[in-house]
Scaffold this motif. Structure first.
Motif, short mmCIF file in Angstrom:
data_model
loop_
_atom_site.label_atom_id
_atom_site.label_comp_id
_atom_site.label_asym_id
_atom_site.label_seq_id
_atom_site.Cartn_x
_atom_site.Cartn_y
_atom_site.Cartn_z
N THR A 1 0.64 -1.27 -0.04
CA THR A 1 0.02 0.07 0.04
C THR A 1 0.67 1.29 -0.16
O THR A 1 0.51 2.27 -0.70
N ALA A 2 2.11 1.46 0.83
CA ALA A 2 2.62 2.37 0.74
C ALA A 2 3.62 2.78 -0.52
O ALA A 2 3.60 3.95 -0.69
N ALA A 3 3.70 1.77 -1.20
CA ALA A 3 4.43 1.85 -2.47
C ALA A 3 3.59 2.02 -3.40
O ALA A 3 3.99 2.98 -4.27
N GLN B 1 5.73 8.45 1.64
CA GLN B 1 6.96 8.65 2.44
C GLN B 1 7.04 8.13 3.86
O GLN B 1 7.88 7.41 4.33
N ALA B 2 6.11 8.68 4.77
CA ALA B 2 5.98 8.12 6.19
C ALA B 2 5.40 6.91 6.45
O ALA B 2 6.16 6.24 7.22
N GLU B 3 4.67 6.62 5.66
CA GLU B 3 4.11 5.15 5.99
C GLU B 3 5.00 4.11 5.53
O GLU B 3 5.22 2.95 6.40
N TRP B 4 5.91 4.37 4.42
CA TRP B 4 7.15 3.40 4.16
C TRP B 4 8.08 3.46 5.11
O TRP B 4 8.59 2.58 5.64
N TYR C 1 -4.82 1.62 5.20
CA TYR C 1 -3.45 2.07 5.00
C TYR C 1 -3.56 2.75 4.04
O TYR C 1 -2.71 3.59 3.72
N SER C 2 -4.45 2.73 3.03
CA SER C 2 -4.71 3.87 1.88
C SER C 2 -5.11 5.12 2.62
O SER C 2 -4.52 6.07 1.94
N LEU C 3 -6.04 4.95 3.41
CA LEU C 3 -6.41 6.36 4.22
C LEU C 3 -5.19 7.10 4.82
O LEU C 3 -5.36 8.25 4.76
#
Length: 184
Positions: free
Chosen positions: A74-76, A81-84, A160-162
């Motif tokens: 999802t992060a990719a 940036q922050a989620e990854w 995690y998209s949110l």
């Protein structure tokens, strides 16, 4: 952390904001890293979102490795940036191979040694790209994980998209983040 939202000063927090912050800090996360200081500007939303997040992160029925792999996909996908930055080390500690994570970050399809990892990846990518699931992918997931966990997996991908949208929309970075995993 963000130049799009006003700085949040806990000393001037409303009772509702204090309640949300206390629940987050006393829960399994124990910190406010991520979207929480963005969401706190809408404390009712923050409360609902952080409770959903606690479920999606810790109670999906998936092993931590698979949950974290889904979060990295999802992060990719969102180039968040922050989620990854937050989840990359957690994923590695949970057993996601660095080569898999790095391929995701680079926009490549990883090679999977574990069939469950490949299934989680295929499920997430297919849902993100086509906005649907083929019968074959759906059936593979249900056969492997069961209906409840598949429902929870869809919820995890949505949550995690949110998170990614929040972090991206408000230009938020993780605490201590000095490098960006994705070019801007």
């Amino acid at each position: 952390m963000s130049n799009r939202l006003p700085d949040f000063d806990p000393a001037h927090a409303t009772d509702e904001q204090k309640a949300v912050l206390q629940e987050i800090l006393s829960g399994p996360r124990g910190n406010l890293n991520g979207p929480f200081l963005g969401w706190i500007h809408s404390p009712e939303f923050a409360q609902h979102a952080q409770r959903l997040g606690a479920f999606c992160r810790y109670k999906t029925g998936l092993p931590l490795r698979l949950s974290e792999l889904a979060i990295l996909v999802t992060a990719a996908r969102w180039r968040s940036q922050a989620e990854w930055y937050i989840h990359y080390p957690i994923a590695l500690d949970a057993g996601v191979p660095a080569a898999v994570a790095d391929a995701l970050r680079e926009g490549q399809t990883p090679t999977f040694d574990n069939p469950d990892d490949g299934l989680i990846h295929d499920f997430a990518v297919e849902l993100f790209e086509s906005r649907r699931l083929s019968d074959a992918t759906y059936d593979r997931a249900v056969d492997r994980f069961g209906h409840v966990t598949v429902v929870n997996l869809v919820g995890l991908l949505g949550y995690y998209s949110l998170v990614a949208m929040t972090l991206n929309a408000f230009g938020m970075r993780a605490q201590g983040q000095t490098e960006l995993p994705f070019a801007e």
